[in-house]
Each structure stands twice: as structure tokens, then as C-alpha cells.
Design an enzyme around this catalytic site. Structure first.
Site, PDB file in Angstrom:
ATOM      1  N   SER A 186      -4.227 -34.456  -0.634  1.00 55.81           N
ATOM      2  CA  SER A 186      -3.249 -35.541  -0.505  1.00 55.81           C
ATOM      3  C   SER A 186      -3.957 -36.887  -0.457  1.00 55.81           C
ATOM      4  O   SER A 186      -3.423 -37.898  -0.915  1.00 55.81           O
ATOM      5  CB  SER A 186      -2.394 -35.347   0.742  1.00 55.81           C
ATOM      6  OG  SER A 186      -3.158 -35.508   1.924  1.00 55.81           O
ATOM      7  N   ASP A 210     -11.978 -33.894  -6.181  1.00 52.27           N
ATOM      8  CA  ASP A 210     -10.557 -34.128  -5.889  1.00 52.27           C
ATOM      9  C   ASP A 210      -9.993 -35.295  -6.694  1.00 52.27           C
ATOM     10  O   ASP A 210      -8.912 -35.220  -7.272  1.00 52.27           O
ATOM     11  CB  ASP A 210     -10.352 -34.420  -4.393  1.00 52.27           C
ATOM     12  CG  ASP A 210     -10.817 -33.268  -3.513  1.00 52.27           C
ATOM     13  OD1 ASP A 210     -11.140 -32.198  -4.064  1.00 52.27           O
ATOM     14  OD2 ASP A 210     -10.864 -33.452  -2.280  1.00 52.27           O
TER      15      ASP A 210
HETATM   16  P1  ADP Z   1      -6.170 -33.527   2.268  1.00 53.23           P
HETATM   17  O1  ADP Z   1      -6.702 -34.524   1.294  1.00 53.23           O
HETATM   18  O2  ADP Z   1      -6.768 -32.168   2.100  1.00 53.23           O
HETATM   19  O3  ADP Z   1      -4.672 -33.462   2.293  1.00 53.23           O
HETATM   20  P2  ADP Z   1      -7.396 -35.322   4.135  1.00 53.23           P
HETATM   21  O4  ADP Z   1      -7.706 -35.223   5.580  1.00 53.23           O
HETATM   22  O5  ADP Z   1      -8.496 -35.588   3.190  1.00 53.23           O
HETATM   23  O6  ADP Z   1      -6.609 -33.992   3.722  1.00 53.23           O
HETATM   24  O7  ADP Z   1      -6.310 -36.461   3.895  1.00 53.23           O
HETATM   25  C1  ADP Z   1      -5.125 -36.483   4.665  1.00 53.23           C
HETATM   26  C2  ADP Z   1      -4.859 -37.904   5.121  1.00 53.23           C
HETATM   27  O8  ADP Z   1      -4.447 -38.706   3.997  1.00 53.23           O
HETATM   28  C3  ADP Z   1      -3.722 -38.009   6.108  1.00 53.23           C
HETATM   29  O9  ADP Z   1      -4.174 -37.787   7.427  1.00 53.23           O
HETATM   30  C4  ADP Z   1      -3.264 -39.443   5.897  1.00 53.23           C
HETATM   31  O10 ADP Z   1      -4.120 -40.348   6.564  1.00 53.23           O
HETATM   32  C5  ADP Z   1      -3.478 -39.640   4.405  1.00 53.23           C
HETATM   33  N1  ADP Z   1      -2.228 -39.352   3.672  1.00 53.23           N
HETATM   34  C6  ADP Z   1      -1.993 -38.341   2.815  1.00 53.23           C
HETATM   35  N2  ADP Z   1      -0.733 -38.399   2.319  1.00 53.23           N
HETATM   36  C7  ADP Z   1      -0.147 -39.474   2.884  1.00 53.23           C
HETATM   37  C8  ADP Z   1       1.142 -40.087   2.787  1.00 53.23           C
HETATM   38  N3  ADP Z   1       2.101 -39.573   2.027  1.00 53.23           N
HETATM   39  N4  ADP Z   1       1.364 -41.199   3.513  1.00 53.23           N
HETATM   40  C9  ADP Z   1       0.409 -41.718   4.280  1.00 53.23           C
HETATM   41  N5  ADP Z   1      -0.811 -41.197   4.424  1.00 53.23           N
HETATM   42  C10 ADP Z   1      -1.103 -40.089   3.746  1.00 53.23           C
HETATM   43 MG    MG Z   2      -8.728 -35.127   1.175  1.00 52.72          MG
END
Ligand code: ADP
Ligand code: MG
Length: 395
Positions: free
Chosen positions: A135, A180
Site C-alpha cells: 500500500s 514494490d
Molecule cells: P505495506 O506497504 O505492506 O502495506 P507499509 O508499512 O510499507 O505496509 O505501508 C503502510 C503505511 O502506508 C500505512 O501505515 C500508512 O502510513 C501508509 N498508507 C497506506 N495506504 C494509505 C492510505 N490509503 N491512506 C493513508 N496512508 C496510507
Molecule cells: Mg510498504
């Protein structure tokens, strides 16, 4: 089976909500997907091979330029209001919570000499967060693509990915490899991306699961074990140590045919036994990427199943980045007739993938869910990974 990919805010809805929030209409709406990695794990910081595919789940951004140096950021997915920053005051490791990801991209673009004079940005995503589905990369890449388009920077997908990685490494402070961001920026519909992380050369490998009567399930365990962050750095350091002891720049330079001799050399040089295991995993997983590519090119997708499971065993026993929940997905899925399964992403929780006959998909998913219930774990999320398009402008 649940599939939240369809719950996206439409461009019209996002445009309306942006207009209500900022008082002016956005100049466009962009999307960038999350990803799963089919094979090649912990290889991207060793200059190795990876093979991700984009998910239908995307982060979306409605964006308008500003000329006054203000950067306003909002996410429909997190509580709290607009985060307001100044582009000329952006500095690494300054906090900002979730907003550090898009702000980091603005910082990285400006560091690279691109004139970004400010922007209003609203983000909305269906990529599950913290589930190993990237994400964070989706958020970075969608921000970068929107700004590249609006400010006429003409960046290629790979250039965007590298800038997004720099944002995450240097601004947010997460030492991730480039997989990624490359997956989110470069993947195409119906394909997996064969990426050489040494020079970013890439090939789109046809991966039409439906035509083959197959499914790739994503099982989100919904757990994240605290061990993960330090363990990633430790594996990274161990791989660098292995390369140093072998007198090579990175583990990519060690051909699979020479692995046995290299492991003997490492053991004789007094390397920690963990370094020996890490080297075996990385060189083995590079080889497994080549194997899977060969099978996909030959139309033998089913035969990739056991290679996925072998990758899991290596991640579990040699790299030791799996956990009980991920092991249970693989064990239960394979026992129920899956073709193969493995954890995907960084491990210690997050998601696993399961390759399965379409006709068996529901049975296998149910078996995994029942195994989780029997073990006393919370219900996992299960959805099909449909190989989807990379980052793009929607309107
Ligand atoms: P991954 O990339 O595997 O999902 P990460 O820890 O690298 O996990 O990234 C997740 C972080 O990205 C969340 O804690 C948040 O800070 C940010 N994030 C992801 N999606 C959103 C969103 N839709 N809105 C706001 N922040 C987001
Ligand atoms: Mg990530």
C-alpha cells in the site's frame, strides 16, 4: 471470498470529494496498484530477480497544482484532516505519519531537480495496509505519476519507481528494495513482471490464470509480528556479509551452479551459520524465478506450484522470516489440494499466495479458513489476485 478491489472510489466520487475539501476541482485522477510477488523474495536488495504482479486494488489520487509552495495532503482512509506542509521545508525523517509517503515523493522529485511548486492532493486506496501488498508503494507511485503528468516532467515508469523508492528509503526511513515501486509503476494487465533489480531491465511475462483454469489466491493473515522491522535489516546485513566473504559485490553474482562450493567456502571461512542460510535462500530464490519464468513461457503454469512451495520452505527454514500463521496457510492449502503456496512480501505476518485450480479455489479457501479457526486465529482475508495494470491516469 471477499474482494474489496471493487470498492474503489470512482473518479467522479473522488473529484467531488476533492472539490468539497479544497474548494476547487482537481486537474485529474490517477491510480497505482498494490502488488503480490509471485516468486523471488528478499532478492531485490541483492541485485537479484523478482516477479511481481499488480493487483486490481489501487491507491487513487485527485490532484491539482499550486504555485504558492503549499502542499496539502488528505487521505479518505485515515482519520484526521488535511496535512499542510511547505515544499521548500520538506526534510527527511521529520515524521508526518502517513503523509510522509506522498510528501517524500514531492521531496524526492525536488531533490532530483524537478520544480514542484505545490499541490493539493486527495488519496483514497483499496490496497490493504500493512498486509505485505505494498500500500505504501501504491501511495508513492500514484503521487509521483500525478505530479509528473501535471508538471510535465515526462518521467518514465522506472524513473518514477526509483524516485518513489528514494522517498521511502531516505524520507520516510524504510530501507525497502525497488520491487514494490517498480511493480506498481510498470506492471501490465494479464502479466507478471520479470524484473532484474541490478539494472531494472524487465519483461512482461504472460500470466493469464483464467485462460488456464487457474487462480492465484491472496490470503491476508491480518497479523504483523513486531519482529519484522529489525529482522529485515539483519537479513540484509547477513547477505552483505555473505557477499563480502565470497569476494563478490552482491549475491546476484553467484551463479546457482556454484552455490554448493560457495557454501563450503563460507563455512570454512568461519561465517556465521545464519549467513550460510541467507546465501542459500537468495541464490536459490533467484534460481526459482528463472524456473517459474521457464514454466510460464512453456505454458506449464501448474508446474510452478511446487516451486512456490519450495520458495516458502526456504523462507521458513533458511531465511526464517515466516511465522505460524503463514506456515499454516501453506500447509492447509497444500493439504486441501492447492498446486503450491508461499508467503509473499517481507513475512512475519502479512500475506501468502496460493496457486490453485479454479474448480478447487473455494474448497481450498474454506480449508484455510477452517484451519485458522481451529488454531484460534482471527479469520484471514482471501481474494483472487488478478494480474492487473500498473499506474495510470484515469481522467
Ligand atoms: P505495506 O506497504 O505492506 O502495506 P507499509 O508499512 O510499507 O505496509 O505501508 C503502510 C503505511 O502506508 C500505512 O501505515 C500508512 O502510513 C501508509 N498508507 C497506506 N495506504 C494509505 C492510505 N490509503 N491512506 C493513508 N496512508 C496510507
Ligand atoms: Mg510498504
Amino acid at each position: 471470498m471477499t474482494d474489496h478491489a471493487e470498492q474503489h472510489a470512482s473518479p467522479t466520487e473522488l473529484t467531488a470529494s476533492f472539490t468539497e475539501l479544497y474548494g476547487t476541482a482537481p486537474e485529474g485522477v490517477w491510480a497505482a496498484p498494490g502488488r503480490v510477488n509471485l516468486i523471488g523474495e528478499y532478492t531485490d536488495f541483492n541485485d537479484g530477480f523478482v516477479m511481481p504482479l499488480a493487483l486490481p486494488h489501487t491507491a487513487r489520487a485527485a490532484v491539482a497544482r499550486r504555485t504558492d509552495g503549499e502542499l496539502r495532503l488528505h487521505s479518505t482512509d485515515v482519520p484526521g484532516g488535511v496535512v499542510q506542509l511547505r515544499v521548500d521545508e520538506l526534510a527527511p525523517h521529520a515524521g508526518h505519519g502517513w503523509a510522509a509517503y506522498p510528501a517524500g515523493v514531492v521531496w524526492a522529485l525536488r531533490e532530483a531537480g524537478h520544480e514542484i511548486t505545490g499541490a493539493d492532493i486527495q488519496l483514497s486506496s483499496t490496497v490493504p495496509t500493512g498486509a505485505g501488498l505494498s500500500s505504501s508503494a501504491a501511495l508513492e507511485v500514484v503521487t509521483g505519476l500525478a505530479l509528473s503528468d501535471l508538471f510535465g516532467l515526462g518521467l518514465t515508469a522506472a524513473e518514477l519507481a526509483v524516485l518513489a523508492q528514494r522517498a521511502e528509503n531516505a524520507f520516510v526511513g524504510v530501507p525497502c528494495g525497488v520491487m514494490d515501486q517498480m511493480a506498481s509503476a510498470c506492471c501490465t494487465d494479464g502479466h507478471a513482471l520479470h524484473l532484474d533489480t541490478r539494472d531494472l531491465t524487465q519483461r512482461q511475462v504472460p500470466f493469464d490464470l483464467a485462460a488456464q483454469g487457474l487462480r492465484l489466491l491472496v490470503v491476508d493473515t491480518r497479523v504483523k509480528h513486531a519482529l519484522g522491522d529489525g529482522a529485515y535489516a539483519e537479513r540484509r546485513a547477513g547477505c552483505e556479509e555473505g557477499a563480502r566473504l565470497l569476494g563478490i559485490r552482491t549475491l546476484r553474482e553467484l551463479p546457482y551452479a556454484e552455490l554448493g562450493t560457495a557454501l563450503d567456502t563460507l563455512a570454512a571461512s568461519g561465517a556465521d551459520e545464519s549467513v550460510v542460510r541467507y546465501v542459500r535462500h537468495v541464490v536459490g530464490d533467484n534460481q526459482r524465478v528463472e524456473q517459474v519464468i521457464g514454466l510460464l513461457d512453456a505454458g506449464q503454469v501448474r508446474a510452478a506450484g511446487p516451486v512456490l512451495t519450495a520458495g516458502h520452505v526456504s523462507l521458513r527454514d533458511d531465511l526464517r522470516v515466516s511465522c505460524a500463521e503463514l506456515d499454516l496457510v501453506v500447509e492447509a492449502a497444500n493439504a486441501a489440494g492447492a498446486l503450491g503456496a508461499r508467503m509473499t512480501g517481507g513475512g512475519f505476518g502479512g500475506s501468502a499466495i496460493v496457486l490453485v485450480e479454479e474448480s478447487q479455489a473455494d474448497t481450498v479457501a474454506k480449508s484455510v479458513q477452517e484451519a485458522f479457526a481451529a488454531a484460534g486465529y482471527a479469520a484471514p482475508g482471501v481474494f483472487p489476485a488478478v494480474p492487473s495494470a500498473g499506474a495510470r491516469r484515469l481522467v
